[in-house]
Design a protein around this motif. Structure first.
Motif, PDB file in Angstrom:
ATOM      1  N   ASN A 276      32.595 -23.673  -3.744  1.00 48.47           N
ATOM      2  CA  ASN A 276      32.714 -22.731  -2.630  1.00 48.47           C
ATOM      3  C   ASN A 276      31.389 -22.044  -2.334  1.00 48.47           C
ATOM      4  OD1 ASN A 276      34.617 -21.429  -0.717  1.00 48.47           O
ATOM      5  ND2 ASN A 276      34.039 -19.578  -1.804  1.00 48.47           N
ATOM      6  N   LEU A 280      29.440 -22.154   1.219  1.00 52.29           N
ATOM      7  CA  LEU A 280      28.998 -20.941   1.918  1.00 52.29           C
ATOM      8  C   LEU A 280      27.510 -21.008   2.239  1.00 52.29           C
ATOM      9  CD1 LEU A 280      30.939 -18.202  -0.109  1.00 52.29           C
ATOM     10  CD2 LEU A 280      31.327 -18.807   2.279  1.00 52.29           C
ATOM     11  N   ILE A 283      26.983 -23.470   5.074  1.00 58.49           N
ATOM     12  CA  ILE A 283      27.373 -22.875   6.354  1.00 58.49           C
ATOM     13  C   ILE A 283      26.340 -21.830   6.782  1.00 58.49           C
ATOM     14  CG2 ILE A 283      29.083 -21.354   7.417  1.00 58.49           C
ATOM     15  CD1 ILE A 283      31.228 -22.907   5.857  1.00 58.49           C
ATOM     16  N   SER A 304      30.258 -13.391   5.830  1.00 61.13           N
ATOM     17  CA  SER A 304      31.514 -14.108   6.059  1.00 61.13           C
ATOM     18  C   SER A 304      32.671 -13.387   5.382  1.00 61.13           C
ATOM     19  CB  SER A 304      31.420 -15.532   5.504  1.00 61.13           C
ATOM     20  OG  SER A 304      32.688 -16.156   5.493  1.00 61.13           O
ATOM     21  N   ALA A 306      36.452 -14.090   3.722  1.00 58.46           N
ATOM     22  CA  ALA A 306      37.139 -15.241   3.137  1.00 58.46           C
ATOM     23  C   ALA A 306      38.458 -14.803   2.529  1.00 58.46           C
ATOM     24  CB  ALA A 306      36.268 -15.895   2.068  1.00 58.46           C
ATOM     25  N   CYS A 397      31.911 -14.084  10.669  1.00 58.92           N
ATOM     26  CA  CYS A 397      32.742 -15.277  10.774  1.00 58.92           C
ATOM     27  C   CYS A 397      33.712 -15.279   9.609  1.00 58.92           C
ATOM     28  CB  CYS A 397      31.887 -16.549  10.770  1.00 58.92           C
ATOM     29  SG  CYS A 397      31.074 -16.893   9.186  1.00 58.92           S
ATOM     30  N   VAL A 399      35.404 -17.985   6.545  1.00 60.70           N
ATOM     31  CA  VAL A 399      35.404 -19.281   5.870  1.00 60.70           C
ATOM     32  C   VAL A 399      36.644 -19.325   4.993  1.00 60.70           C
ATOM     33  CG1 VAL A 399      34.203 -20.854   4.312  1.00 60.70           C
ATOM     34  CG2 VAL A 399      32.877 -19.375   5.840  1.00 60.70           C
ATOM     35  N   ASN A 401      38.831 -21.828   2.631  1.00 58.87           N
ATOM     36  CA  ASN A 401      38.750 -23.100   1.923  1.00 58.87           C
ATOM     37  C   ASN A 401      40.128 -23.513   1.399  1.00 58.87           C
ATOM     38  OD1 ASN A 401      37.897 -25.360   0.582  1.00 58.87           O
ATOM     39  ND2 ASN A 401      36.632 -24.292  -0.921  1.00 58.87           N
ATOM     40  N   TRP A 433      35.421 -21.251   9.917  1.00 56.55           N
ATOM     41  CA  TRP A 433      35.140 -22.536   9.266  1.00 56.55           C
ATOM     42  C   TRP A 433      36.293 -22.863   8.327  1.00 56.55           C
ATOM     43  CZ3 TRP A 433      30.553 -25.011  10.573  1.00 56.55           C
ATOM     44  CH2 TRP A 433      29.564 -24.232  11.186  1.00 56.55           C
ATOM     45  N   ASN A 434      36.742 -24.132   8.352  1.00 64.02           N
ATOM     46  CA  ASN A 434      37.852 -24.576   7.506  1.00 64.02           C
ATOM     47  C   ASN A 434      37.420 -25.758   6.640  1.00 64.02           C
ATOM     48  OD1 ASN A 434      39.337 -23.541  10.230  1.00 64.02           O
ATOM     49  ND2 ASN A 434      40.596 -23.147   8.445  1.00 64.02           N
ATOM     50  N   ILE A 444      34.569 -30.304   6.737  1.00 61.76           N
ATOM     51  CA  ILE A 444      34.350 -28.918   7.163  1.00 61.76           C
ATOM     52  C   ILE A 444      34.527 -28.857   8.674  1.00 61.76           C
ATOM     53  CG2 ILE A 444      32.797 -26.949   7.192  1.00 61.76           C
ATOM     54  CD1 ILE A 444      31.447 -27.971   4.729  1.00 61.76           C
TER      55      ILE A 444
END
Length: 505
Positions: A276, A280, A283, A304, A306, A397, A399, A401, A433-434, A444
């Motif tokens: 992870n 990150l 990204i 980010s 999360a 943003c 993220v 996961n 983001w996925n 991603i």
């Protein structure tokens, strides 16, 4: 479970006509592994219907209490019709990736119909001209409101749809059937609803007492000042970027495929780093490149948000059980491995805070929030964007996961070859983001609004460039960076000269 928790209900309160809180999973299948003729739409529909039993929410709908003064609850969907929830599309010729991205964006942009069970599926044929995807492949898109399940529960529903070894394999159970799954749940009378409103608000306040008594002493011991510093950096907080503006009702989506072994090689260059952390940092590198190309890169690092799964063993799997952490992305650092080390140190600090306070206790505070408070919280949450001028800015943003299995999955004999995701956007948070992983690959995906990211293919290209840069640096880095290495001083004079980036064709 007949009643939604406070955390589930909050996703209903933050819904807006142009920004609904639903998530989407994307599965692409190779039909060459199917014995006999190609799969037909009706055959796929029958298979999906046969796998709905493990999760009761798939056959129920949400009923909201007037004025949001009580928790919403589940009732049987008297209008349940599998043909309403599973729909059939086909890409026009030539059936390429661009057409697929556009169709997915349009599907995701529409809100889920909350007058029925809050989910939809789409079977999409005609994927005939996509690099890396066998000709004749098809996709299944699942769209579910976040109030019904979080990302982990949605991933577990994925297991329920698939087999381990094709048509002859055994289905992977998403969960043991709960006794309550077969318990009738009928609509309430108005007197019952009014009584429930009073009980929900009184009992919720009482149930918050236990986690509060455990969290507050930890806050005092841990230090509110240290917690505040972790949320609001002494360097001046989170920089405002184009990603903090209001979103439109339209969506854009793209996805890249990476080698998971290479991602592991990258994370191995920094002791203690996780996959992870590597994602990150990757990204962060992509967003740095993208903003550099727009001449919009701020001096401070982007941050980010999360979601982290806090579900305990044996807990109900179709509810939201998540906590939120914040991580800097190192966009102020040009060196990719220096960025990874900074991300690793930051995530370790955030996890220390979470462990000190208790992530499960913080989640319980959200679950037991009184219903009357949730409506206000939902309205306040949607004000933080403010057209890019909101008073509070905590992230740029998200993220999220969702790790997948390292075992091949099949649907009616068709091999799963691609697994992606799309997340919900909101005013002030216009990029999510996925990352997902499956069978030695990492996918991603990015979801945004066209008024924010008009060129999603270029942002995806920036991510690939960041991955390639980190891969090359990792291969040249032997031995790994010592754990005691001090980060080089961050540049104060600005972002520096932009690296060369490739623009979309």
């Amino acid at each position: 479970m007949n009643k939604l928790s406070g955390q589930d209900a909050l996703f209903l309160h933050v819904d807006r006509p142009h920004a609904s809180s639903h998530g989407t999973m994307i599965y692409i299948y190779d039909q060459s592994t199917v014995s006999g003729q190609r799969l037909g739409f009706r055959e796929i529909v029958r298979h999906i219907e046969s796998r709905l039993d493990p999760t009761s929410v798939q056959r129920r709908k949400i009923v909201q209490v007037p004025f949001g003064l009580g928790y919403p609850y589940w009732v049987e969907d008297d209008l349940f019709d599998i043909d309403f929830h599973v729909r059939h599309f086909a890409l026009p010729k030539p059936g390429d990736w661009r057409q697929f991205c556009i169709l997915l964006s349009r599907i995701h942009a529409r809100s889920v119909d909350l007058s029925r069970s809050p989910w939809e599926m789409y079977v999409i044929e005609g994927l005939d001209n996509i690099e890396g995807i066998p000709k004749g492949s098809f996709a299944i898109i699942t769209k579910t409101h976040h109030a019904a399940m979080d990302g982990t529960a949605a991933a577990e529903f994925t297991w329920a749809l698939h087999d381990l070894a094709g048509a002859q394999g055994k289905p992977i159970a998403v969960a043991d059937k709960q006794e309550q799954a077969n318990t009738p749940c009928h609509s309430r009378r108005i007197t019952d609803t009014l009584t429930r409103m009073v009980i929900d608000n009184v009992s919720a306040s009482a149930r918050m007492a236990a986690p509060l008594t455990r969290v507050l002493p930890k806050l005092a011991t841990f230090g509110l000042r240290r917690l505040a510093q972790s949320l609001w950096s002494s360097e001046g907080g989170v920089p405002r970027t184009r990603f903090n503006a209001n979103v439109s009702a339209k969506r854009v989506w793209d996805s890249v495929t990476l080698d998971l072994a290479t991602v592991k090689l990258i994370k191995g260059t920094v002791p203690g780093a996780t996959i992870n952390d590597a994602v990150l940092a990757m990204i962060g590198g992509a967003m740095r490149r993208y903003l550099q190309a727009k001449d919009e890169l701020p001096e401070k690092s982007l941050v980010s948000m999360a979601p982290v799964n806090t579900r305990q063993e044996g807990a109900e799997r179709t509810t939201n059980t998540i906590s939120i952490l914040r991580f800097p992305l190192g966009t102020d650092m040009e060196d990719p491995l220096e960025r990874l080390q900074a991300v690793q140190l930051a995530t370790a600090e955030c996890k220390a805070i979470q462990n000190a306070i208790g992530a499960h206790e913080l989640t319980n505070l959200q679950k037991f929030t009184p219903p009357a408070t949730l409506g206000l919280a939902g309205r306040l949450a949607t004000l933080t964007g403010g057209g890019g001028k909101g008073p509070v800015l905590l992230h740029n943003c998200m993220v999220t996961n969702v790790p997948g299995p390292n075992t091949e999955l099949y649907l009616l004999g068709a091999k799963l070859v691609h697994w992606g995701g799309m997340g919900p956007l909101a005013d002030g948070m216009s990029l999510i983001w996925n990352p997902t992983s499956y069978c030695g690959k990492m996918f991603i995906s990015l979801t945004s609004s066209p008024n924010i990211v008009s060129d999603p293919d270029f942002l995806a290209r920036c991510l690939l460039d960041s991955y390639e840069e980190m891969s090359e640096a990792a291969r040249q880095m032997t031995p790994p960076i010592p754990a005691t290495k001090v980060l080089s001083k961050r540049r104060k004079q600005g972002p520096g000269k932009p690296r060369q980036v490739r623009t979309p064709a």
